[in-house]
Design an enzyme around this catalytic site. Structure first.
Site, PDB file in Angstrom:
ATOM      1  N   GLU A   1      13.699   7.554  52.778  1.00  0.00           N
ATOM      2  CA  GLU A   1      13.591   8.720  53.659  1.00  0.00           C
ATOM      3  C   GLU A   1      12.624   9.764  53.068  1.00  0.00           C
ATOM      4  O   GLU A   1      11.816  10.351  53.790  1.00  0.00           O
ATOM      5  CB  GLU A   1      14.992   9.315  53.890  1.00  0.00           C
TER       6      GLU A   1
ATOM      7  N   GLU B   1       4.660  11.064  56.763  1.00  0.00           N
ATOM      8  CA  GLU B   1       4.443  11.446  58.161  1.00  0.00           C
ATOM      9  C   GLU B   1       3.897  12.852  58.321  1.00  0.00           C
ATOM     10  O   GLU B   1       3.180  13.117  59.282  1.00  0.00           O
ATOM     11  CB  GLU B   1       5.689  11.226  59.023  1.00  0.00           C
TER      12      GLU B   1
ATOM     13  N   ARG C   1       6.998  17.029  72.050  1.00  0.00           N
ATOM     14  CA  ARG C   1       7.105  15.670  72.604  1.00  0.00           C
ATOM     15  C   ARG C   1       5.760  14.984  72.752  1.00  0.00           C
ATOM     16  O   ARG C   1       5.684  13.813  73.115  1.00  0.00           O
ATOM     17  CB  ARG C   1       7.762  15.731  73.971  1.00  0.00           C
TER      18      ARG C   1
ATOM     19  N   HIS D   1       9.209  -5.479  39.763  1.00  0.00           N
ATOM     20  CA  HIS D   1       8.787  -6.696  40.460  1.00  0.00           C
ATOM     21  C   HIS D   1       7.490  -6.498  41.236  1.00  0.00           C
ATOM     22  O   HIS D   1       7.212  -7.236  42.179  1.00  0.00           O
ATOM     23  CB  HIS D   1       9.903  -7.182  41.394  1.00  0.00           C
TER      24      HIS D   1
ATOM     25  N   ASN E   1       6.029  10.267  82.606  1.00  0.00           N
ATOM     26  CA  ASN E   1       6.318   9.734  81.270  1.00  0.00           C
ATOM     27  C   ASN E   1       6.729   8.279  81.427  1.00  0.00           C
ATOM     28  O   ASN E   1       7.395   7.939  82.413  1.00  0.00           O
ATOM     29  CB  ASN E   1       7.499  10.466  80.623  1.00  0.00           C
ATOM     30  N   GLY E   2       6.395   7.451  80.464  1.00  0.00           N
ATOM     31  CA  GLY E   2       6.780   6.039  80.542  1.00  0.00           C
ATOM     32  C   GLY E   2       5.537   5.183  80.723  1.00  0.00           C
ATOM     33  O   GLY E   2       4.413   5.655  80.527  1.00  0.00           O
TER      34      GLY E   2
ATOM     35  N   LYS F   1       9.241  11.023  54.959  1.00  0.00           N
ATOM     36  CA  LYS F   1       8.936  12.433  55.216  1.00  0.00           C
ATOM     37  C   LYS F   1       7.564  12.774  54.653  1.00  0.00           C
ATOM     38  O   LYS F   1       6.766  13.429  55.313  1.00  0.00           O
ATOM     39  CB  LYS F   1       9.973  13.374  54.578  1.00  0.00           C
TER      40      LYS F   1
ATOM     41  N   CYS G   1       5.765  12.684  75.381  1.00  0.00           N
ATOM     42  CA  CYS G   1       5.220  13.363  76.559  1.00  0.00           C
ATOM     43  C   CYS G   1       6.292  14.295  77.130  1.00  0.00           C
ATOM     44  O   CYS G   1       7.476  13.980  77.107  1.00  0.00           O
ATOM     45  CB  CYS G   1       4.753  12.438  77.663  1.00  0.00           C
TER      46      CYS G   1
ATOM     47  N   TRP H   1       1.287  12.449  75.045  1.00  0.00           N
ATOM     48  CA  TRP H   1       1.081  11.632  73.839  1.00  0.00           C
ATOM     49  C   TRP H   1       0.524  10.320  74.363  1.00  0.00           C
ATOM     50  O   TRP H   1       1.223   9.565  75.046  1.00  0.00           O
ATOM     51  CB  TRP H   1       2.415  11.426  73.121  1.00  0.00           C
TER      52      TRP H   1
ATOM     53  N   LYS I   1       7.819  13.533  69.040  1.00  0.00           N
ATOM     54  CA  LYS I   1       9.271  13.401  68.967  1.00  0.00           C
ATOM     55  C   LYS I   1       9.707  12.399  70.027  1.00  0.00           C
ATOM     56  O   LYS I   1       9.226  12.458  71.160  1.00  0.00           O
ATOM     57  CB  LYS I   1       9.876  14.775  69.265  1.00  0.00           C
TER      58      LYS I   1
HETATM   59  C1  F6R Z   1      10.990  10.527  61.246  1.00  0.00           C
HETATM   60  C2  F6R Z   1      11.467  10.443  62.616  1.00  0.00           C
HETATM   61  C3  F6R Z   1      11.460   9.103  63.276  1.00  0.00           C
HETATM   62  C4  F6R Z   1      12.745   8.930  64.108  1.00  0.00           C
HETATM   63  C5  F6R Z   1      12.678   7.626  64.910  1.00  0.00           C
HETATM   64  C6  F6R Z   1      13.960   7.387  65.676  1.00  0.00           C
HETATM   65  O1  F6R Z   1      11.055  11.830  60.771  1.00  0.00           O
HETATM   66  O2  F6R Z   1      11.828  11.408  63.211  1.00  0.00           O
HETATM   67  O3  F6R Z   1      11.337   8.078  62.352  1.00  0.00           O
HETATM   68  O4  F6R Z   1      13.836   8.942  63.255  1.00  0.00           O
HETATM   69  O5  F6R Z   1      11.608   7.681  65.811  1.00  0.00           O
HETATM   70  O6  F6R Z   1      14.227   8.427  66.555  1.00  0.00           O
HETATM   71  P1  F6R Z   1      15.656   8.650  67.167  1.00  0.00           P
HETATM   72  O7  F6R Z   1      16.572   9.003  66.075  1.00  0.00           O
HETATM   73  O8  F6R Z   1      15.460   9.772  68.162  1.00  0.00           O
HETATM   74  O9  F6R Z   1      16.042   7.365  67.835  1.00  0.00           O
END
Ligand code: F6R
Length: 611
Positions: A484, A491, A27, A507, A100-101, A488, A2, A74, A606
């Site tokens: 990773e 997501e 966000r 396995h 937010n929160g 990627k 948010c 969000w 984010k």
């Molecule tokens: C994946 C991604 C998330 C963040 C996770 C932690 O691309 O961005 O998995 O890595 O939410 O976020 P931070 O690093 O901001 O604590």
């Protein structure tokens, strides 16, 4: 998670609020809204969908207001529909808030307010807070007192801004657990949940601390605790400029950030590598040098991509410093009653510095008496402030929801940390120098990887964009890169993808392999190379399609693969920094090929500031 923006000053507020919301949209992007004083009351517009939807609705308006608040959401409480969008108002419609929160005791507060005859139009916890503030305002006739009283009864987290039609020269902002930063201009203030909404107007900012509020008029801003004890704001200069938060000719932030990696990696190492001495300087750790020297165990805690960086760090530190390392999901660490010893060091890794689970893990570790450090990107963020010491990764703002450049910058800092800890223990200056020198060459190798693999990954993405599943395999220090790469892919392209240590395949996951299964294998020439080749043979025998990340010039691996993506030679330990880049590109081009919204993947946002 948010975005909040608020403005008070001399400019027309509406365009500034909409611009701020566009900057903050990474966000949260399921609904957006604004509120400004107008004609003695409030003008409020909000709707489900993106900020562009909201802006289209307001385009023709030329409201004179020079203050207002906005929000991009969000959803947590209540689905993303118009009536759940922020701002929310009190019963009179004259007080509006953006928040937010999570208000954890919203159900109890709501029940009391319902008993007192108040009604609600949304399903949100925020509306409960707005109505509560309004009820207290009716009682006291003092907005600030009403906000303070409400916030002292609230349980949970908030970053919020309050506006009232009765006070067209007053904004009240407050924070507990959800960041609020205030930009100070010439006779104007911009309040936001992060600095990206502020930097084009002013670089001078201050952050609110938990349980702190700001009472802002055009003439000045007072900060105090929510118990009404005055505090003093510490002004900081923002370090990044507008360019860092614009796409700069790239179609998506994610691609721009992938391409920034040679620069961001260099920035993470800048001034920290002592090449001649074969050592590393980490100014942020000076105050805890002795604890690091005495440490018997490190515990990394993080989420998502940052957790994958921690897994690479585990290999590096155990290898170079022979110091035991554990890696814990922050969400598990905080609830597992962790066993911590006084000579343990807990290190939280977080791009945003605001991830709720990681922050809670930091607090848990501190409560148990551990030394707690942070590896963080966002300067002044909660984790940076609450840890005892730490290292910034200096990747600049990361706007793409899928983390890319922050990951490689975290790796840079983790390798610096491994060298630093290694040199405190048994690592010889000669061995450290060799690694440090190669680390200094990584930015040009990253550039080379971008130049040589982008087209290739785009072609491969075109061939496999219809796939239902992807498997990613790697061993040793490249196992976390398999995780990773898979993260990627899922997501942003919504293709189901799994990462495994290559040898684990037999396995279970091997049952999935047939001619429709693309398997990405990371197989650089290192001590496990031959073993991974055997795994490739097993996949080939089952007609799986192998996309192999290989060391340039490797013919044997190329012979087994359906597609080959070469990366340049480097020290085996450093290969993850290069091997992850084609995987970022593969996910990106696959998502583009499938028509997905790369920078705003569904259901994500984010910085996850809720549990
Ligand atoms: C994946 C991604 C998330 C963040 C996770 C932690 O691309 O961005 O998995 O890595 O939410 O976020 P931070 O690093 O901001 O604590």
């Amino acid at each position: 998670m948010c975005g909040i923006v608020g403005y008070i000053g001399h400019r027309r507020a509406l365009p500034l609020l909409l611009n701020g919301l566009r900057r903050l949209e990474y966000r949260g992007y399921d609904s957006a809204g604004i509120a400004v004083p107008h004609g003695g009351g409030l003008f409020i517009a909000k709707r489900a969908g993106t900020v562009a939807h909201l802006a289209a609705m307001l385009e023709h308006l030329n409201l004179p207001a020079t203050m207002g608040i906005g929000h991009t959401r969000w959803a947590t409480h209540g689905e993303p529909i118009d009536r759940n969008a922020h701002p929310h108002t009190d019963a009179t419609g004259r007080i509006a808030i953006v928040h937010n929160g999570i208000i954890e005791n919203h159900a109890i507060l709501k029940a009391k307010l319902l008993e007192d005859g108040y009604g609600f139009v949304s399903d949100t916890d925020t509306e409960v807070l707005a109505v509560f503030i309004g009820a207290l305002y009716q009682q006291y006739g003092d907005l600030e007192l009403a906000v303070r009283t409400a916030l002292s009864e609230v349980e949970g987290t908030f970053g919020l801004v309050v506006l009232s039609a009765d006070h067209p020269d007053l904004l009240i902002a407050a924070r507990r657990g959800s960041p609020i930063v205030i930009g100070v201009g010439d006779g104007e203030y911009i309040v936001a949940s992060d600095a990206t909404a502020i930097v084009e107007y002013t670089r001078s900012v201050f952050y609110l601390s938990d349980d702190e509020m700001a009472v802002i008029t055009r003439a000045g801003c007072q900060t105090k605790t929510i118990e009404d004890i005055p505090t003093s704001a510490q002004l900081l200069e923002l370090e990044f400029d507008l360019e860092r938060i614009e796409k700069g000719g790239f179609p998506h932030f994610m691609l721009k950030e992938i391409y920034e990696q040679p620069t961001t990696f260099r920035d993470a190492c800048r001034g920290r590598l002592l090449l001649q001495e074969g050592n590393v300087k980490l100014g942020g750790l000076r105050s805890v040098e002795e604890q690091l020297r005495q440490a018997r165990r490190l515990i990394f805690t993080a989420c998502g991509t940052s957790w994958h960086a921690a897994l690479v760090g585990e290999y590096w530190i155990e290898q170079l410093a022979r110091l035991p390392v554990e890696v814990e999901y922050a969400s598990e660490f905080r609830y597992r009653n962790p066993v911590l010893y006084p000579d343990d060091i807990v290190i939280a890794i977080s791009q945003s510095g605001e991830t709720a689970d990681t922050l809670a893990a930091v607090r848990e570790a501190k409560l148990r008496g551990a030394t707690v450090l942070g590896i963080v990107n966002v300067v002044g963020s909660s984790i940076a402030r609450e840890t005892d010491a730490g290292v910034y990764i200096h990747a600049g703002p990361e706007i793409g929801v899928a983390s890319t450049k922050a990951f490689t910058s975290q790796l840079a800092v983790l390798m610096l940390l491994a060298l630093y800890l290694g040199r405190m223990r048994h690592l010889s200056p000669t061995d450290a120098r060799e690694i440090a020198q190669e680390l200094a060459r990584i930015p040009e190798k990253l550039q080379y990887v971008l130049d040589t693999t982008a087209e290739l990954t785009r072609e491969i993405a075109h061939l496999y964009a219809h796939a239902q599943n992807f498997l990613y395999l790697g061993r040793g220090v490249n196992f976390p890169i398999a995780l990773e790469g898979a993260l990627k892919m899922k997501e942003i392209s919504y293709i189901h993808a799994e990462g495994y240590p290559a040898a684990e395949m037999k396995h279970g996951p091997i049952a999935l392999i047939d001619e429709n299964m693309p398997v990405v294998v990371i197989v650089p020439r290192d001590e496990l190379y031959e073993k991974v080749l055997s795994n490739m043979e097993e996949i080939r025998a089952r007609r799986g399609k192998i996309i192999a990340i290989v060391t340039e010039g490797d013919v044997a691996a190329a012979r087994l693969a359906t597609h080959v993506i070469p990366i340049p030679e480097t020290l085996p330990l450093l290969t993850p920094i290069l091997s992850v880049v084609p995987l970022q590109l593969l996910a990106y081009y696959t998502a583009v090929e499938r028509g997905c919204n790369v920078d705003m993947p569904r259901n994500l946002a984010k910085s996850v500031t809720v549990e």
